[in-house]
Enzyme design. Structure first.
Site, PDB file in Angstrom:
ATOM      1  N   SER A 204       0.926  -1.369   0.016  1.00  0.00           N
ATOM      2  CA  SER A 204      -0.115  -0.011  -0.142  1.00  0.00           C
ATOM      3  C   SER A 204       0.713   1.126  -0.143  1.00  0.00           C
ATOM      4  O   SER A 204       2.197   1.278   0.675  1.00  0.00           O
ATOM      5  CB  SER A 204      -0.808   0.228   1.194  1.00  0.00           C
ATOM      6  OG  SER A 204      -1.550   1.194   1.530  1.00  0.00           O
TER       7      SER A 204
ATOM      8  N   TYR B  60      -0.661  -0.455   9.991  1.00  0.00           N
ATOM      9  CA  TYR B  60      -1.015  -0.993   8.629  1.00  0.00           C
ATOM     10  C   TYR B  60       0.165  -0.832   7.730  1.00  0.00           C
ATOM     11  O   TYR B  60       0.746  -1.478   7.077  1.00  0.00           O
ATOM     12  CB  TYR B  60      -2.266  -0.468   8.138  1.00  0.00           C
ATOM     13  CG  TYR B  60      -2.690  -0.870   6.724  1.00  0.00           C
ATOM     14  CD1 TYR B  60      -3.085  -1.831   6.535  1.00  0.00           C
ATOM     15  CD2 TYR B  60      -2.611   0.024   5.626  1.00  0.00           C
ATOM     16  CE1 TYR B  60      -3.601  -2.203   5.191  1.00  0.00           C
ATOM     17  CE2 TYR B  60      -2.798  -0.121   4.391  1.00  0.00           C
ATOM     18  CZ  TYR B  60      -3.220  -1.502   4.281  1.00  0.00           C
ATOM     19  OH  TYR B  60      -3.897  -1.533   2.919  1.00  0.00           O
TER      20      TYR B  60
ATOM     21  N   LYS C 130       2.758  -3.389   6.267  1.00  0.00           N
ATOM     22  CA  LYS C 130       3.144  -3.523   4.759  1.00  0.00           C
ATOM     23  C   LYS C 130       4.385  -3.297   4.521  1.00  0.00           C
ATOM     24  O   LYS C 130       5.039  -4.125   3.536  1.00  0.00           O
ATOM     25  CB  LYS C 130       2.062  -2.635   4.264  1.00  0.00           C
ATOM     26  CG  LYS C 130       0.496  -2.886   3.924  1.00  0.00           C
ATOM     27  CD  LYS C 130       0.104  -4.233   3.268  1.00  0.00           C
ATOM     28  CE  LYS C 130      -1.416  -4.321   3.114  1.00  0.00           C
ATOM     29  NZ  LYS C 130      -1.557  -5.708   2.695  1.00  0.00           N
TER      30      LYS C 130
END
Ligand SMILES: NC(=O)c1ccc[n+]([C@@H]2O[C@H](COP(=O)([O-])OP(=O)(O)OC[C@H]3O[C@@H](n4cnc5c(N)ncnc54)[C@H](O)[C@@H]3O)[C@@H](O)[C@H]2O)c1
Length: 328
Positions: free
Chosen positions: A125, A149, A153
């Protein structure tokens, strides 16, 4: 060719499955088998030209990934993840699934033995980048995630590059822009409003805009996302060299530009269904997000988008999800 999709019941997973079922091929190879995995039961297709198995399980518990790779799928799409808003609210769950699960999957591939070396496509992402950043983020910019998050990633990207360098797998990581318009029900991604403010009004419903109209962000349609995944699965990975994680091309637009596109494509009345209710939690998250990219390497390596303008993004949604009609 046997294809395994983790996170197949999710938005991108469903779109990818539909396309693979429709085409029956991945690149030059005929698909001979597909395995659809998710913690939520993936829909079993009514019609397929090859066997399709479903596996409803949590891939991030010990032993699960080994079972999934036991039949040695040739291509693995790893889409399963806890998305940004939820990973921020539930620290343990985010790290368990996004980080520990990803490592377990990569290790299951590594330990399968016998020269097994599948193409592994990992959906990273743009949340691996954080402010402050240049107006357009180039391929040389460094990882500075500002969310759990994005951190998970970013670690996944490093693992993918190292496991590929060591010859355990043939990985390509693609940093997806925020996918817009996300079909179906809203999910727990903090970026959900970028889609909600278009999708809901087109369906005749009100939508809440929690940020100001000058928020700028990086987008691509679900059609583009599927195109990126297919290209990542079939491209010559050697051309990416040691830098196997790539920022995908997309469109940079402000929320105001999104709304202007909605007015052009669907009219003022549809756009008037957007209600402005500022939300400090979402505003705080979005503040540190990338606004624009110069995705030169991905473009050189053959990744392309399905849209040229934000109007196209809205038209693609009307065509692909609404049968060409919206509630005027
Ligand atoms: N949609 C976007 O804008 C976007 C942007 C950047 C990156 N991504 C990444 O792309 C991938 C797909 O995104 P999406 O929009 O389809 O998300 P989604 O939330 O719709 O789908 C993710 C799927 O993963 C499944 N899942 C979660 N934990 C699991 C587990 N432990 N075991 C098995 N399955 C599990 C969920 O049930 C869900 O169906 C994700 O990795 C996401 O982080 C998406």
């Amino acid at each position: 060719m046997h294809i395994l999709i983790l996170g197949a019941a999710g938005m991108v997973g469903r779109k990818l499955t539909e396309r693979l079922l429709r085409e029956g091929r991945l690149g030059k190879a005929d698909i001979t088998r597909m395995t659809l995995q998710d913690v939520v039961a993936p829909a079993k297709p009514d019609k397929a030209g090859f066997p399709v198995d479903t596996a409803t399980c949590d891939f991030a518990v010990p032993g699960a990934a080994e079972k999934l790779v036991a039949d040695r799928p040739d291509v693995i799409f790893h889409l399963a993840a806890i998305v940004s808003g939820e990973a921020e609210l539930d620290f343990d769950k985010g790290y368990r699934i996004n980080l520990d699960g990803t490592r377990m999957l990569f290790d299951a591939v590594r330990l399968a033995g016998g020269g097994y070396k599948p193409r592994v496509v990992f959906t990273s992402s743009i949340a691996v980048f954080g402010a402050p950043f240049p107006e357009a983020i180039g391929d040389e910019f460094f990882h500075t995630p500002l969310l759990s998050y994005g951190t998970q990633k970013a670690i996944g990207e490093l693992l993918l590059a190292d496991y590929s360098r060591r010859g355990f797998m043939d990985g390509i990581g693609i940093r997806l822009p925020t996918i817009c318009i996300r079909p179906g029900l809203p999910n727990k991604a903090a970026s959900g409003f970028f889609s909600n403010i278009l999708r809901e009004p087109l369906a005749g419903k009100e939508a809440v805009l929690p940020v100001s109209e000058d928020v700028r962000h990086w987008h691509a349609s679900p059609r583009s996302a599927v195109g990126f995944l297919l290209h990542a699965a079939t491209m010559d990975s050697a051309a990416a060299g040691a830098r196997r994680n790539l920022s995908m091309p997309g469109l940079s637009a402000t929320v105001g530009e999104e709304i202007a596109a909605l007015k052009r494509v669907a009219g003022e009345k549809v756009a008037s269904r957007i209600k402005r209710t500022p939300d400090p939690f979402i505003m705080g998250i979005v503040d540190g997000w990338p606004r624009n990219f110069e995705a030169k390497r991905a473009v050189q390596l053959g990744f392309t988008t399905a849209e040229k303008t934000f109007d196209d993004i809205i038209r693609i949604h009307i065509e692909d999800e609404l049968g060409g009609k919206f509630v005027a």
